[in-house]
Design a protein around this motif. Structure first.
Motif, PDB file in Angstrom:
ATOM      1  N   SER A  43     -51.367 -10.291  44.136  1.00  0.00           N
ATOM      2  CA  SER A  43     -49.932 -10.510  44.321  1.00  0.00           C
ATOM      3  C   SER A  43     -49.500 -10.128  45.730  1.00  0.00           C
ATOM      4  CB  SER A  43     -49.141  -9.691  43.290  1.00  0.00           C
ATOM      5  OG  SER A  43     -47.752  -9.723  43.567  1.00  0.00           O
ATOM      6  N   PHE A  44     -49.953  -8.963  46.179  1.00  0.00           N
ATOM      7  CA  PHE A  44     -49.557  -8.489  47.504  1.00  0.00           C
ATOM      8  C   PHE A  44     -50.051  -9.429  48.603  1.00  0.00           C
ATOM      9  CE2 PHE A  44     -50.116  -6.107  51.417  1.00  0.00           C
ATOM     10  CZ  PHE A  44     -48.886  -5.461  51.533  1.00  0.00           C
ATOM     11  N   PHE A 175     -43.627  -1.537  40.294  1.00  0.00           N
ATOM     12  CA  PHE A 175     -44.189  -2.794  40.810  1.00  0.00           C
ATOM     13  C   PHE A 175     -44.485  -3.750  39.661  1.00  0.00           C
ATOM     14  CE2 PHE A 175     -47.571  -5.606  42.238  1.00  0.00           C
ATOM     15  CZ  PHE A 175     -47.209  -5.909  43.538  1.00  0.00           C
ATOM     16  N   LYS A 183     -42.790  -5.489  45.696  1.00  0.00           N
ATOM     17  CA  LYS A 183     -43.722  -6.030  46.697  1.00  0.00           C
ATOM     18  C   LYS A 183     -43.240  -5.720  48.117  1.00  0.00           C
ATOM     19  CE  LYS A 183     -46.189 -10.283  47.940  1.00  0.00           C
ATOM     20  NZ  LYS A 183     -46.419 -11.706  47.583  1.00  0.00           N
ATOM     21  N   LEU A 186     -43.733  -2.023  48.809  1.00  0.00           N
ATOM     22  CA  LEU A 186     -45.148  -1.716  49.002  1.00  0.00           C
ATOM     23  C   LEU A 186     -45.601  -2.173  50.384  1.00  0.00           C
ATOM     24  CD1 LEU A 186     -47.810  -0.634  47.877  1.00  0.00           C
ATOM     25  CD2 LEU A 186     -48.226  -2.886  46.848  1.00  0.00           C
ATOM     26  N   ASN A 187     -45.128  -3.343  50.794  1.00  0.00           N
ATOM     27  CA  ASN A 187     -45.451  -3.853  52.119  1.00  0.00           C
ATOM     28  C   ASN A 187     -45.002  -2.861  53.199  1.00  0.00           C
ATOM     29  OD1 ASN A 187     -45.094  -5.371  54.686  1.00  0.00           O
ATOM     30  ND2 ASN A 187     -45.671  -7.144  53.471  1.00  0.00           N
TER      31      ASN A 187
END
Length: 204
Positions: A43-44, A175, A183, A186-187
């Motif tokens: 996903s990331f 998440f 996302k 997290l980025n």
């Protein structure tokens, strides 16, 4: 924000001498088998099947290295806590993890992944304590947020924070690989850990 221009599987390793020698910074993913590590990585990175999601929990017993933008690595650590894994494999897991976490110079941080729906397991607590003992920078990501209602989120985060002895629930990142919740955050966290700009080069 890190823009993912390139992502590729590079190697699976058991022994130290099998690790990539690029010297690029690494962020490792730790978590129970079937907690959603591969889904988070896919996903990331915006790649549907780059990290292999197995139907059999505990099947992946190697360190899997994924190079991103030719600038850094995601390292998917073997899942822990699956009872049906052979005892010989479980016996290998500890030394393999200790070898990597203690000796791996490019390692910048570990992202410990837990399932938002359940209280952290004994293995989750032990992993958190282990990482602290080895003084490895760690952040906790709670996956599968789409499986609970928004109103239940604070309660679940509090359970995780209490079990892992995390002083503030805001330090846990919710998440969802399905909806993309978390996302962006997290980025930003990974960008801060790596000290990378959008071009993949280190900031001055």
């Amino acid at each position: 924000m890190i823009v993912i221009k390139k992502a590729e599987y590079v190697a699976s390793a058991v022994k130290y001498e099998q690790y990539p020698v690029d010297g690029l910074p690494e962020i490792a993913m730790a978590g129970r088998s079937n907690v959603g590590k591969s889904s988070l990585i896919n996903s990331f990175l915006g790649r549907r099947n780059l990290a292999r999601t197995g139907n059999t929990p505990g099947k992946t017993q190697t360190l899997n290295f994924y190079r991103v933008n030719d600038a850094w690595f995601f390292v998917d650590l073997p899942g822990y806590g699956y009872a049906k894994v052979a005892k010989t494999v479980n016996a290998q897991w500890g030394p393999m993890m200790e070898n990597y976490l203690k000796k791996r110079e490019p390692l910048r941080a570990v992202i410990q992944i837990v399932d938002i729906r359940h209280a952290p397991s004994v293995e989750d607590v032990e992993m958190q304590q282990w990482l602290r003992t080895m003084e490895v920078p760690t952040m906790v990501v709670a996956t599968k947020v789409d499986k609970i209602s928004r109103g239940q989120l604070p309660k679940h985060l509090k359970v995780i924070a209490n079990a892992l002895e995390i002083p503030d629930v805001s330090l846990i990142l919710p998440f969802s690989a399905q909806t993309g919740v978390g996302k962006k955050e997290l980025n930003e966290a990974i960008e801060e850990i790596l000290g990378l700009d959008l071009g993949g080069t280190e900031k001055a």
